[in-house]
Design an enzyme around this catalytic site. Structure first.
Site, PDB file in Angstrom:
ATOM      1  N   ASN A   1      46.804 -29.861 -58.186  1.00  0.00           N
ATOM      2  CA  ASN A   1      47.314 -31.225 -58.053  1.00  0.00           C
ATOM      3  C   ASN A   1      47.224 -31.905 -59.414  1.00  0.00           C
ATOM      4  O   ASN A   1      46.170 -31.924 -60.033  1.00  0.00           O
ATOM      5  CB  ASN A   1      46.459 -31.961 -57.007  1.00  0.00           C
TER       6      ASN A   1
ATOM      7  N   PHE B   1      46.308 -41.023 -59.260  1.00  0.00           N
ATOM      8  CA  PHE B   1      46.352 -42.098 -58.266  1.00  0.00           C
ATOM      9  C   PHE B   1      47.723 -42.779 -58.239  1.00  0.00           C
ATOM     10  O   PHE B   1      47.823 -43.998 -58.198  1.00  0.00           O
ATOM     11  CB  PHE B   1      45.283 -43.157 -58.571  1.00  0.00           C
TER      12      PHE B   1
ATOM     13  N   SER C   1      38.421 -37.594 -59.584  1.00  0.00           N
ATOM     14  CA  SER C   1      39.754 -37.038 -59.802  1.00  0.00           C
ATOM     15  C   SER C   1      39.855 -36.517 -61.228  1.00  0.00           C
ATOM     16  O   SER C   1      39.572 -37.250 -62.175  1.00  0.00           O
ATOM     17  CB  SER C   1      40.823 -38.102 -59.564  1.00  0.00           C
TER      18      SER C   1
ATOM     19  N   ASN D   1      42.530 -35.971 -62.760  1.00  0.00           N
ATOM     20  CA  ASN D   1      43.833 -36.350 -63.294  1.00  0.00           C
ATOM     21  C   ASN D   1      43.893 -37.764 -63.864  1.00  0.00           C
ATOM     22  O   ASN D   1      44.954 -38.208 -64.287  1.00  0.00           O
ATOM     23  CB  ASN D   1      44.896 -36.183 -62.208  1.00  0.00           C
ATOM     24  N   THR D   2      42.788 -38.478 -63.866  1.00  0.00           N
ATOM     25  CA  THR D   2      42.721 -39.807 -64.469  1.00  0.00           C
ATOM     26  C   THR D   2      41.768 -39.726 -65.656  1.00  0.00           C
ATOM     27  O   THR D   2      40.578 -39.457 -65.464  1.00  0.00           O
ATOM     28  CB  THR D   2      42.228 -40.859 -63.447  1.00  0.00           C
TER      29      THR D   2
ATOM     30  N   LYS E   1      32.949 -40.449 -53.761  1.00  0.00           N
ATOM     31  CA  LYS E   1      33.558 -39.113 -53.792  1.00  0.00           C
ATOM     32  C   LYS E   1      33.253 -38.459 -55.131  1.00  0.00           C
ATOM     33  O   LYS E   1      33.596 -39.000 -56.184  1.00  0.00           O
ATOM     34  CB  LYS E   1      35.066 -39.219 -53.588  1.00  0.00           C
TER      35      LYS E   1
ATOM     36  N   ASN F   1      35.825 -33.385 -54.372  1.00  0.00           N
ATOM     37  CA  ASN F   1      37.209 -33.476 -54.817  1.00  0.00           C
ATOM     38  C   ASN F   1      37.637 -32.094 -55.318  1.00  0.00           C
ATOM     39  O   ASN F   1      36.942 -31.104 -55.105  1.00  0.00           O
ATOM     40  CB  ASN F   1      37.332 -34.535 -55.928  1.00  0.00           C
TER      41      ASN F   1
END
Length: 181
Positions: A9, A13, A71, A73-74, A112, A141
């Site tokens: 992924n 967000f 996450s 991805n941030t 999380k 996650n």
């Protein structure tokens, strides 16, 4: 990665923002449990302010809140799993939630976390969860690691968070570790 029963992924967000989310939640027609995932914007330098704004605006519409600091991805988000940083986020989020709701029922607050944390980091998060009366932890996650057993090694090298079957053992081990603590 179909042969591995996994996906990578890279979305982060992506959404239309908390104002649109609040409007959609206020006008929803179906029941069910609503969890609100709070995260910082990619360009935000003061992460606590983003979490607090989200909690203030969305707490009245949520059955539970999640401080997502995991996450991959941030940019910079996973650094917020540091004990001092996380304590600041939890404090700001709880204050904003409590301010928004006054004497009304307050949704539980969960955090999380990533499956890539080491034992010291997990110990810090577990002790913080107990010290600050965090209602729960979501373990876990996606992972930034790439097991050598992946059949799709060419695709596995791509950026993003890996989820699916290859994450099962790792996330279960983290869950067991946090539970013991």
């Amino acid at each position: 990665l179909p042969k591995d029963r996994a996906v990578i992924n890279r979305l982060g967000f992506n959404n239309k923002g908390m104002q649109v989310a609040a409007k959609n939640l206020a006008h929803r027609r179906h029941g069910g449990i609503v969890g609100v995932n709070l995260g910082k914007n990619k360009t935000t330098e003061d992460a606590a302010s983003d979490y607090a704004l989200g909690a203030e605006k969305l707490s009245p519409l949520a059955d539970y809140l999640v401080i997502n600091v995991s996450s991959p991805n941030t940019p910079g988000l996973r650094a917020l799993q540091d004990k001092a940083e996380l304590a600041n986020l939890v404090s700001a989020t709880l204050s904003a939630r409590d301010k928004a709701l006054g004497d009304k029922r307050k949704p539980p607050l969960l955090v999380k976390i990533a499956p890539d944390l080491n034992g010291d980091d997990l110990a810090d998060i577990a002790s913080l969860a107990l010290e600050m009366n965090i209602d729960g932890l979501i373990v876990s996650n996606t992972t930034i690691s790439r097991p050598e057993s992946l059949k799709h090694q060419d695709v596995a090298k791509e950026m993003g968070g890996l989820s699916g079957k290859p994450l099962f053992e790792m996330s279960t081990a983290v869950l067991a570790d946090v539970y013991k603590r």
